[in-house]
Design a protein around this motif. Sequence first.
Motif, PDB file in Angstrom:
ATOM      1  N   HIS A   1       0.048  -6.456  -0.070  1.00  0.00           N
ATOM      2  CA  HIS A   1      -0.794  -5.758  -1.034  1.00  0.00           C
ATOM      3  C   HIS A   1       0.000  -5.080  -2.138  1.00  0.00           C
ATOM      4  CE1 HIS A   1      -0.160  -2.833   2.351  1.00  0.00           C
ATOM      5  NE2 HIS A   1       0.246  -2.095   1.344  1.00  0.00           N
ATOM      6  N   TYR A   2      -0.709  -4.818  -3.216  1.00  0.00           N
ATOM      7  CA  TYR A   2      -0.180  -4.103  -4.380  1.00  0.00           C
ATOM      8  C   TYR A   2      -1.042  -2.858  -4.551  1.00  0.00           C
ATOM      9  CZ  TYR A   2       1.570  -3.219  -9.110  1.00  0.00           C
ATOM     10  OH  TYR A   2       2.151  -2.658 -10.216  1.00  0.00           O
ATOM     11  N   SER A   3      -0.393  -1.695  -4.682  1.00  0.00           N
ATOM     12  CA  SER A   3      -1.141  -0.441  -4.688  1.00  0.00           C
ATOM     13  C   SER A   3      -0.716   0.457  -5.836  1.00  0.00           C
ATOM     14  CB  SER A   3      -0.908   0.285  -3.359  1.00  0.00           C
ATOM     15  OG  SER A   3      -1.482   1.571  -3.378  1.00  0.00           O
ATOM     16  N   GLU A   4      -1.702   1.035  -6.519  1.00  0.00           N
ATOM     17  CA  GLU A   4      -1.478   2.085  -7.516  1.00  0.00           C
ATOM     18  C   GLU A   4      -1.767   3.417  -6.837  1.00  0.00           C
ATOM     19  OE1 GLU A   4      -4.249   0.995 -10.503  1.00  0.00           O
ATOM     20  OE2 GLU A   4      -3.021  -0.628 -11.308  1.00  0.00           O
TER      21      GLU A   4
ATOM     22  N   ASP B   1       7.273  -1.081  -8.356  1.00  0.00           N
ATOM     23  CA  ASP B   1       7.005  -1.768  -9.620  1.00  0.00           C
ATOM     24  C   ASP B   1       6.977  -0.800 -10.790  1.00  0.00           C
ATOM     25  OD1 ASP B   1       6.393  -3.982 -11.250  1.00  0.00           O
ATOM     26  OD2 ASP B   1       4.259  -3.528 -11.138  1.00  0.00           O
TER      27      ASP B   1
ATOM     28  N   ASN C   1       3.558   2.636  -8.518  1.00  0.00           N
ATOM     29  CA  ASN C   1       2.897   1.363  -8.224  1.00  0.00           C
ATOM     30  C   ASN C   1       3.818   0.620  -7.265  1.00  0.00           C
ATOM     31  OD1 ASN C   1       1.263   2.195 -10.327  1.00  0.00           O
ATOM     32  ND2 ASN C   1       1.115   0.159 -11.242  1.00  0.00           N
TER      33      ASN C   1
ATOM     34  N   MET D   1       4.471  -2.615  -4.238  1.00  0.00           N
ATOM     35  CA  MET D   1       4.077  -3.858  -3.593  1.00  0.00           C
ATOM     36  C   MET D   1       4.702  -3.855  -2.204  1.00  0.00           C
ATOM     37  SD  MET D   1       4.854  -7.786  -4.757  1.00  0.00           S
ATOM     38  CE  MET D   1       4.394  -9.188  -3.731  1.00  0.00           C
TER      39      MET D   1
ATOM     40  N   SER E   1       6.815 -11.742  -8.986  1.00  0.00           N
ATOM     41  CA  SER E   1       5.556 -11.852  -9.722  1.00  0.00           C
ATOM     42  C   SER E   1       4.773 -13.085  -9.275  1.00  0.00           C
ATOM     43  CB  SER E   1       5.833 -11.912 -11.223  1.00  0.00           C
ATOM     44  OG  SER E   1       4.646 -12.087 -11.960  1.00  0.00           O
TER      45      SER E   1
ATOM     46  N   LEU F   1       3.329 -12.437  -5.824  1.00  0.00           N
ATOM     47  CA  LEU F   1       2.136 -11.604  -5.902  1.00  0.00           C
ATOM     48  C   LEU F   1       0.932 -12.417  -6.375  1.00  0.00           C
ATOM     49  CD1 LEU F   1       0.796  -8.818  -5.745  1.00  0.00           C
ATOM     50  CD2 LEU F   1       1.595  -8.388  -8.079  1.00  0.00           C
TER      51      LEU F   1
END
Length: 297
Positions: free
Chosen positions: A21-24, A45, A85, A87, A117, A120
Motif C-alpha cells: 500500500h501507499y499511504s498519505e 516518498d 507519504n 509506500m 514507480s 506501485l
Amino acid sequence: MHYVRLRLKEEFTVNQIISFHYSELPKNSFFPGEKHDFWEFLYMDKGEAEITAGKHTLHLRQGDLVFYTPNEIHSLKGNGHSAPNIMIVCFECHSPAMNYFKDKCFHLGDRERAILSSLLHEGRLAFDRSYGNKSALLVKRSPAEFGSEQMVKIYLEWLLIQLFRNDNLLSREPRLSTGAKEKTEASIANSVIRYMENHLSGNPTLEEICRHAHVGATRLKLLFKKETGYTLSEYQNKLKIDKAKQYIREETMNYTQIAEKLGYSSVHYFSRHFKKCTGMSPSEYDKSIKARALDFF
C-alpha cells in the motif's frame, strides 16, 4: 541436434505478497510497533519520519528506503512538521541473498525510483484495498489487469537485484561523462520536475521551462510525456495537488494561505481545482486522512 537446456539461476524469488500500500499520513502519525515473520520495506516518498527497527533508530527523508527483517520489531513516528507519504510492501522471500538487506537503508536514485514507480502502478492494477475492514490487508482485484500480479513479482525482484548491484558493483559500473548524462531524456525530465517543484507558486510558462532545460518546446513536450506519462501542465497540476495535500496534513497553514503559497488566484479557485483533481474538497480530504491514519498498518 542435441540441445542443452540451461536452468536460469534466481538470486531472489518472491512468490507471496502480504501487504502492499501507499499511504498519505498526518504529520503526527504514530505506529507503536509490530513484528512478523516476513520481510518488509518502507519507502519515504515525501516528507520525513522517524522509524525504529530492532535496536536502530533512523530519521528517514524523501527518497529513503529501509528494510525490516523477519521478526524484527519496528515502529514509525511522524516528526510533527513534515507529513510523510510512504509506500510499504510486505513479502515472503527465502533466498539466501536476502540476508544482505539486514540493517540496510538506501537512498534511491532515478533508476530505483522508476522501478518502484512501476511496482506501485502494477500493484494498484493487481490489488484492491478495503478501507472498511482493517483485517483485510490485501485482496486481489477481480478482474485484475492481465499479468499484473506477475509484473509485481518481476518489479519487486528487479528492485532487490538493482539495490544489491548498486551497493556491491558501484566501482565496476561504467559511468557516463557529465555532459552525456545531462543529455539523457530521463535526466532532462527529472531536471524539469525539480524546476517545477521549486517554482510552484510562480506557475512557470513553457518558455521558461524550456529555457531552464535548454531544450526546444516540441522536443521537451515529447520526451517529458514519454518519461512521465504526463504532459507538462498535467504534471504541474499534480505537483500542486500533492504539495497541497502535504500542507493540509502538516496543519501549519489555512486554506487561504495554501492557495497563496501555491500560486492560486483565490482560495475558491484552489478548492475547486483540488476537488476536480481528487474528488474531495480540502476539508473533506483532511477529515478522510485523519480517519484513515492507522488503517494502512
